[in-house]
Design a protein around this motif. Structure first.
Motif, PDB file in Angstrom:
ATOM      1  N   MET A 218     -51.218 -29.222  -5.977  1.00 61.37           N
ATOM      2  CA  MET A 218     -50.681 -30.320  -6.318  1.00 61.37           C
ATOM      3  C   MET A 218     -50.076 -31.252  -5.202  1.00 61.37           C
ATOM      4  O   MET A 218     -49.541 -30.566  -4.349  1.00 61.37           O
ATOM      5  CB  MET A 218     -49.612 -30.217  -7.141  1.00 61.37           C
ATOM      6  N   VAL A 219     -50.640 -32.455  -4.884  1.00 58.70           N
ATOM      7  CA  VAL A 219     -50.189 -33.245  -3.673  1.00 58.70           C
ATOM      8  C   VAL A 219     -48.913 -33.886  -4.007  1.00 58.70           C
ATOM      9  O   VAL A 219     -48.459 -34.223  -5.024  1.00 58.70           O
ATOM     10  CB  VAL A 219     -51.246 -34.467  -3.402  1.00 58.70           C
ATOM     11  N   MET A 220     -48.007 -33.590  -3.054  1.00 58.68           N
ATOM     12  CA  MET A 220     -46.324 -33.686  -3.218  1.00 58.68           C
ATOM     13  C   MET A 220     -45.991 -34.687  -2.095  1.00 58.68           C
ATOM     14  O   MET A 220     -45.848 -34.048  -0.923  1.00 58.68           O
ATOM     15  CB  MET A 220     -45.808 -32.293  -3.328  1.00 58.68           C
ATOM     16  N   ILE A 221     -45.275 -35.642  -2.484  1.00 58.08           N
ATOM     17  CA  ILE A 221     -44.605 -36.218  -1.651  1.00 58.08           C
ATOM     18  C   ILE A 221     -43.336 -36.576  -2.474  1.00 58.08           C
ATOM     19  O   ILE A 221     -43.329 -37.111  -3.544  1.00 58.08           O
ATOM     20  CB  ILE A 221     -44.913 -37.622  -0.989  1.00 58.08           C
ATOM     21  N   ILE A 222     -42.006 -36.118  -1.793  1.00 62.35           N
ATOM     22  CA  ILE A 222     -40.958 -36.275  -2.631  1.00 62.35           C
ATOM     23  C   ILE A 222     -40.016 -37.107  -1.826  1.00 62.35           C
ATOM     24  O   ILE A 222     -39.671 -37.069  -0.785  1.00 62.35           O
ATOM     25  CB  ILE A 222     -40.054 -34.797  -2.725  1.00 62.35           C
ATOM     26  N   ARG A 223     -39.365 -38.074  -2.589  1.00 62.92           N
ATOM     27  CA  ARG A 223     -38.481 -39.300  -1.860  1.00 62.92           C
ATOM     28  C   ARG A 223     -36.982 -38.534  -1.923  1.00 62.92           C
ATOM     29  O   ARG A 223     -36.309 -38.307  -3.059  1.00 62.92           O
ATOM     30  CB  ARG A 223     -38.359 -40.381  -2.537  1.00 62.92           C
ATOM     31  N   GLY A 224     -36.487 -38.152  -0.425  1.00 59.20           N
ATOM     32  CA  GLY A 224     -35.381 -37.711  -0.554  1.00 59.20           C
ATOM     33  C   GLY A 224     -34.082 -38.417  -1.333  1.00 59.20           C
ATOM     34  O   GLY A 224     -33.147 -37.936  -1.810  1.00 59.20           O
ATOM     35  N   CYS A 225     -34.372 -39.880  -1.405  1.00 57.82           N
ATOM     36  CA  CYS A 225     -33.270 -40.676  -1.875  1.00 57.82           C
ATOM     37  C   CYS A 225     -33.315 -40.613  -3.408  1.00 57.82           C
ATOM     38  O   CYS A 225     -32.389 -40.980  -4.006  1.00 57.82           O
ATOM     39  CB  CYS A 225     -33.354 -42.066  -1.364  1.00 57.82           C
ATOM     40  N   ASP A 226     -34.216 -39.889  -3.935  1.00 60.35           N
ATOM     41  CA  ASP A 226     -34.354 -39.699  -5.507  1.00 60.35           C
ATOM     42  C   ASP A 226     -33.732 -38.470  -5.809  1.00 60.35           C
ATOM     43  O   ASP A 226     -33.563 -38.123  -7.115  1.00 60.35           O
ATOM     44  CB  ASP A 226     -35.727 -39.678  -6.087  1.00 60.35           C
ATOM     45  N   ILE A 227     -33.384 -37.430  -4.999  1.00 61.46           N
ATOM     46  CA  ILE A 227     -32.687 -36.155  -5.269  1.00 61.46           C
ATOM     47  C   ILE A 227     -31.211 -36.000  -5.591  1.00 61.46           C
ATOM     48  O   ILE A 227     -30.528 -36.830  -4.845  1.00 61.46           O
ATOM     49  CB  ILE A 227     -33.106 -35.096  -4.102  1.00 61.46           C
ATOM     50  N   GLN A 228     -30.799 -35.763  -6.638  1.00 59.69           N
ATOM     51  CA  GLN A 228     -29.646 -35.733  -7.137  1.00 59.69           C
ATOM     52  C   GLN A 228     -28.772 -34.425  -6.942  1.00 59.69           C
ATOM     53  O   GLN A 228     -27.898 -34.170  -7.747  1.00 59.69           O
ATOM     54  CB  GLN A 228     -29.523 -36.371  -8.317  1.00 59.69           C
ATOM     55  N   GLN A 229     -29.315 -33.429  -6.198  1.00 59.81           N
ATOM     56  CA  GLN A 229     -28.737 -32.071  -5.819  1.00 59.81           C
ATOM     57  C   GLN A 229     -29.091 -31.537  -4.617  1.00 59.81           C
ATOM     58  O   GLN A 229     -29.894 -32.040  -4.060  1.00 59.81           O
ATOM     59  CB  GLN A 229     -29.141 -31.232  -7.190  1.00 59.81           C
ATOM     60  N   ASP A 230     -28.240 -30.484  -4.108  1.00 59.08           N
ATOM     61  CA  ASP A 230     -28.692 -29.911  -3.005  1.00 59.08           C
ATOM     62  C   ASP A 230     -29.831 -29.094  -3.440  1.00 59.08           C
ATOM     63  O   ASP A 230     -29.873 -28.470  -4.456  1.00 59.08           O
ATOM     64  CB  ASP A 230     -27.388 -28.831  -2.526  1.00 59.08           C
ATOM     65  N   LEU A 231     -30.780 -29.057  -2.210  1.00 57.11           N
ATOM     66  CA  LEU A 231     -31.965 -28.009  -2.614  1.00 57.11           C
ATOM     67  C   LEU A 231     -31.996 -26.926  -1.572  1.00 57.11           C
ATOM     68  O   LEU A 231     -31.413 -27.141  -0.333  1.00 57.11           O
ATOM     69  CB  LEU A 231     -33.212 -29.005  -2.634  1.00 57.11           C
ATOM     70  N   SER A 232     -33.084 -26.032  -2.005  1.00 62.01           N
ATOM     71  CA  SER A 232     -33.490 -25.137  -0.771  1.00 62.01           C
ATOM     72  C   SER A 232     -34.804 -24.732  -1.052  1.00 62.01           C
ATOM     73  O   SER A 232     -35.302 -24.587  -2.222  1.00 62.01           O
ATOM     74  CB  SER A 232     -32.391 -23.861  -0.945  1.00 62.01           C
ATOM     75  N   GLU A 233     -35.577 -24.578   0.198  1.00 62.44           N
ATOM     76  CA  GLU A 233     -36.915 -24.235  -0.067  1.00 62.44           C
ATOM     77  C   GLU A 233     -37.290 -22.919   1.083  1.00 62.44           C
ATOM     78  O   GLU A 233     -36.374 -22.893   2.150  1.00 62.44           O
ATOM     79  CB  GLU A 233     -37.836 -25.487   0.672  1.00 62.44           C
ATOM     80  N   THR A 234     -38.221 -22.270   0.812  1.00 64.92           N
ATOM     81  CA  THR A 234     -38.556 -21.259   1.734  1.00 64.92           C
ATOM     82  C   THR A 234     -40.099 -21.279   2.113  1.00 64.92           C
ATOM     83  O   THR A 234     -40.806 -21.492   0.865  1.00 64.92           O
ATOM     84  CB  THR A 234     -38.115 -19.769   1.190  1.00 64.92           C
ATOM     85  N   VAL A 235     -40.561 -21.593   3.318  1.00 69.95           N
ATOM     86  CA  VAL A 235     -41.856 -21.585   3.557  1.00 69.95           C
ATOM     87  C   VAL A 235     -42.048 -20.933   4.742  1.00 69.95           C
ATOM     88  O   VAL A 235     -41.111 -20.404   5.491  1.00 69.95           O
ATOM     89  CB  VAL A 235     -42.021 -22.964   3.828  1.00 69.95           C
ATOM     90  N   ASP A 236     -43.232 -20.940   5.278  1.00 69.73           N
ATOM     91  CA  ASP A 236     -43.700 -20.418   6.538  1.00 69.73           C
ATOM     92  C   ASP A 236     -43.177 -21.129   7.712  1.00 69.73           C
ATOM     93  O   ASP A 236     -42.496 -20.564   8.794  1.00 69.73           O
ATOM     94  CB  ASP A 236     -45.305 -19.956   6.753  1.00 69.73           C
ATOM     95  N   VAL A 237     -43.454 -22.525   7.664  1.00 68.91           N
ATOM     96  CA  VAL A 237     -43.256 -23.381   8.620  1.00 68.91           C
ATOM     97  C   VAL A 237     -42.767 -24.658   8.195  1.00 68.91           C
ATOM     98  O   VAL A 237     -43.165 -25.185   7.133  1.00 68.91           O
ATOM     99  CB  VAL A 237     -44.681 -23.763   9.382  1.00 68.91           C
ATOM    100  N   CYS A 238     -41.642 -25.188   8.830  1.00 69.93           N
ATOM    101  CA  CYS A 238     -40.921 -26.500   8.634  1.00 69.93           C
ATOM    102  C   CYS A 238     -41.393 -27.337   9.817  1.00 69.93           C
ATOM    103  O   CYS A 238     -41.034 -27.175  10.954  1.00 69.93           O
ATOM    104  CB  CYS A 238     -39.346 -26.303   8.490  1.00 69.93           C
ATOM    105  N   VAL A 239     -42.084 -28.655   9.584  1.00 70.96           N
ATOM    106  CA  VAL A 239     -42.472 -29.762  10.676  1.00 70.96           C
ATOM    107  C   VAL A 239     -41.625 -30.744  10.269  1.00 70.96           C
ATOM    108  O   VAL A 239     -41.483 -31.114   9.161  1.00 70.96           O
ATOM    109  CB  VAL A 239     -44.032 -30.006  10.264  1.00 70.96           C
ATOM    110  N   ILE A 240     -40.896 -30.972  11.582  1.00 68.32           N
ATOM    111  CA  ILE A 240     -39.935 -32.158  11.444  1.00 68.32           C
ATOM    112  C   ILE A 240     -40.399 -33.258  12.120  1.00 68.32           C
ATOM    113  O   ILE A 240     -41.012 -33.204  13.331  1.00 68.32           O
ATOM    114  CB  ILE A 240     -38.639 -31.830  12.290  1.00 68.32           C
ATOM    115  N   GLY A 241     -40.875 -34.347  11.159  1.00 69.73           N
ATOM    116  CA  GLY A 241     -41.535 -35.623  11.812  1.00 69.73           C
ATOM    117  C   GLY A 241     -42.983 -35.450  11.159  1.00 69.73           C
ATOM    118  O   GLY A 241     -43.716 -34.586  11.139  1.00 69.73           O
TER     119      GLY A 241
END
Lengths: 507, 137
Positions: free
Chosen positions: A1-24
């Motif tokens: 599933m193609v996913m772009i999530i707008r951070g300004c729509d999130i109304q709770q704290d979240l956590s994610e676990t992945v192999d790599v986090c890319v900043i930018g």
């Protein structure tokens, strides 16, 4: 599933676990994300700005400056003398750049200790659809500049662009390309690499500002980010915590060292934030009797590289690039104010202009203030000032050779130059801070790569000397000024680093 | 007009400053313009600038406000006229602005450039904002 999530729509704290986090998600982050996701790693991309819909781009400069640039396009060096345009939003600076796709010169690669970047450059060019600009697409502005260059007997070249068929809309590139979609219009990262990263399973959070890189026992283990803050300043005020095995830092040469310093990461060689190069550029215009209509068509398809002889001297020189823009940008580049300024603006359709873009030896530094905001220190050296002055004189000579009747200099006071005998004014006045617009679109070098921790921050494959699992893939990597438009080089280095990371996985 | 950041007094300073910087005698020429949908939008340069500044980071907004007030209050110091900037004659206002533009002090030149380019942003963004729209001529 193609996913772009707008951070300004999130109304709770979240956590994610992945192999790599890319900043930018600009030229460095998008390429890394795509290569890593296609190699089968789970990837999350954090982008501070908006996920753009190109069809919604307007020609209203105040709106687009906020949507596409950090600080509404008003980011400057600490003394206010250099305006730094840095992209913000999915695609980063590739959304507002002018599509020059220039391969890294061999003397620069030799200086940097990289023996062959051809396979990476080839791959990037293929993905971005880089092509030679057709003669028919060279607009009147660029033809005038070429005419002047040839009359002077100098070297110049029609360039290659990452651009599909486009409508040659007026001044569209700098404020975002409305046509931009895969294969059509500007081939920026948001319509090329990012969709492919998402198709390969990467997840992208827009409006999600990385605040801290977490390190434990000398190894990067995650990122904490603030969700929210879109260009309308709405905010969710929630946090995203990412646990990962590797972090790829690609927030640009100002924000990457800022995040490093804010996170209090190790810096044993005291090199983080140093070695900042800006490619400072100044405007020189010419008023012609003929209508130029420089705002129509592709603004930059040709440039003069006669004064950049990297084989002889890989550390200095300059290029002369055609320059123009919307009335706002042209107005800001002009001298004077009031009726005198207005008189110049009335020549808008008769002006052709050049930017003298300096391959700077001067270097500055990015530090953070007590609020964690970046402070950019940079002063032009005496030698670089002299070179900029020489560049202004040569730009004026070229414009006269092309048929200009008057030269417009960027100083606050209007100093009309009617013939070459007036050039001494430029040499005498020189470069004075805050007396002219000096612009930069290419900050680079603040987390430089190299083999020795005492003189560099990351190794030649982008991994931090002092933090395992932390990689850098943006223009911060450059050990010295590159001297040419840097997008292709950033993307090729990101490709090289990401592929090596994937091959060596798990770390 | 609905302002988001500047006070009405500050907007008045800004209006006079725009007229001086862009060289127009009627500060309110672009008050309202029809859009392509036939609606009318307040395109006064002051409103455009106010909206732009309101979205800037807090530190930058504060600096711009301070700069505007300094400009308003300093004619006495720099041209010896005991008046506010907004009460100067056009000739005196031009002479006053020139002292900022050509000051020996980098900070004053920086303030001049910042305010000048902000007024251009408001004024030359009128209408479609692209190069084919010459309504500002």
């Amino acid at each position: 599933m193609v996913m772009i999530i707008r951070g300004c729509d999130i109304q709770q704290d979240l956590s994610e676990t992945v192999d790599v986090c890319v900043i930018g998600s600009g030229a460095g982050g998008a390429v890394a994300a795509k290569e890593l996701a296609e190699a089968g790693l789970s990837v999350i991309v954090l982008e501070a700005g908006d996920a753009h819909q190109p069809a919604t781009f307007s020609r209203h400069a105040p709106e687009m400056l906020h949507r596409l640039f950090w600080d509404g396009g008003m980011r400057t060096t600490r003394d206010g003398s250099i305006l730094i345009s840095q992209g913000r939003g999915v695609g980063g600076s590739t959304v507002h750049n002018f599509c020059y796709a220039v391969r890294t010169p061999e003397p620069i690669l030799d200086k940097w200790g990289i023996h062959d970047l051809s396979p990476e450059l080839d791959r990037v060019e293929a993905t971005l659809g880089v092509k030679q600009i057709d003669e028919a697409q060279v607009n009147h502005l660029n033809r005038v500049i070429r005419r002047g260059c040839e009359a002077m007997g100098w070297r110049g070249v029609v360039q290659r662009h990452n651009r599909g068929p486009c409508a040659d809309c007026s001044v569209g590139c700098f404020l975002g390309c409305r046509e931009s979609k895969p294969g059509i219009g500007k081939q920026s990262m948001d319509v090329t690499y990012i969709p492919r990263a998402l198709e390969a399973g990467a997840c992208l959070y827009s409006n999600c500002h990385a605040e801290l890189i977490r390190v434990e026992n000398g190894r990067a283990i995650g990122v904490v980010a603030q969700l929210g803050k879109d260009s309308d300043r709405s905010s969710s005020n929630h946090r995203l915590t990412v646990d990962c095995q590797a972090v790829v830092l690609a927030a640009g040469a100002i924000n990457s060292p800022q995040l490093w310093l804010k996170s209090r990461l190790p810096d044993p060689g005291k090199q983080v934030g140093k070695n900042l190069h800006l490619h400072p550029a100044v405007f020189v215009g010419g008023i012609f009797d003929d209508v130029i209509d420089a705002h129509q068509g592709i603004t930059q398809s040709y440039y003069v590289n006669h004064f950049l002889e990297l084989e002889r001297d890989p550390d200095s020189g300059y290029i002369l690039m055609p320059a123009f823009g919307s009335p706002v940008l042209v107005a800001a580049s002009m001298p004077a104010f009031g009726h005198e300024h207005r008189e110049l603006m009335e020549n808008y359709r008769h002006i052709a202009a050049l930017l003298v873009l300096l391959h700077d030896r001067s270097s500055g530094r990015v530090v953070v203030n007590r609020h964690g905001h970046p402070v950019i220190r940079y002063r032009l050296s005496r030698g670089d000032r002299a070179l900029l002055v020489e560049g202004m004189v040569n730009a004026a000579r070229l414009l006269f050779a092309a048929g200009a009747r008057e030269i417009i200099l960027p100083y606050t006071r209007r100093i009309p130059i009617k013939s070459e005998s007036d050039f001494d004014v430029i040499r005498q006045r020189g470069i004075v801070s805050n007396d002219m617009l000096i612009a930069s679109s290419h900050p680079q070098g603040t987390l430089r790569m190299g083999s020795h921790p005492r003189h560099s921050v990351v190794d030649t494959y982008g991994e931090a000397h002092a933090v395992k699992g932390l990689f850098v893939t943006d223009a911060s990597l450059f050990p010295s000024s590159i001297g040419i438009p840097p997008t292709l080089t950033i993307a090729a280095l990101a490709d090289r680093i990401a592929r090596r990371l994937a091959v060596n996985w798990p770390l | 007009m609905a302002l988001k950041f500047f006070s009405p007094k500050e907007a008045e300073i800004l209006e006079i400053l725009i007229a001086c910087m862009v060289g127009i005698d009627q500060p309110d020429v672009f008050k309202r313009s029809p859009t392509s949908e036939g609606q009318s939008i307040d395109y006064a340069p002051t409103v455009i600038i106010d909206d732009f500044v309101a979205k800037l980071p807090e530190g930058l907004r504060g600096q711009l406000r301070q700069a505007l007030h300094l400009f308003q209050w300093c004619p006495m110091i720099f041209i010896g006229k005991p008046r506010l900037f907004t009460r100067l004659s056009p000739q005196s206002a031009e002479a006053y602005i020139r002292t900022w533009a050509e000051s020996r002090f980098g900070l004053r030149r920086r303030i001049f450039r910042g305010l000048r380019d902000l007024t251009f942003l408001g004024y030359y963004s009128h209408g479609e904002g692209d190069g084919d729209d010459h309504s500002w001529l």
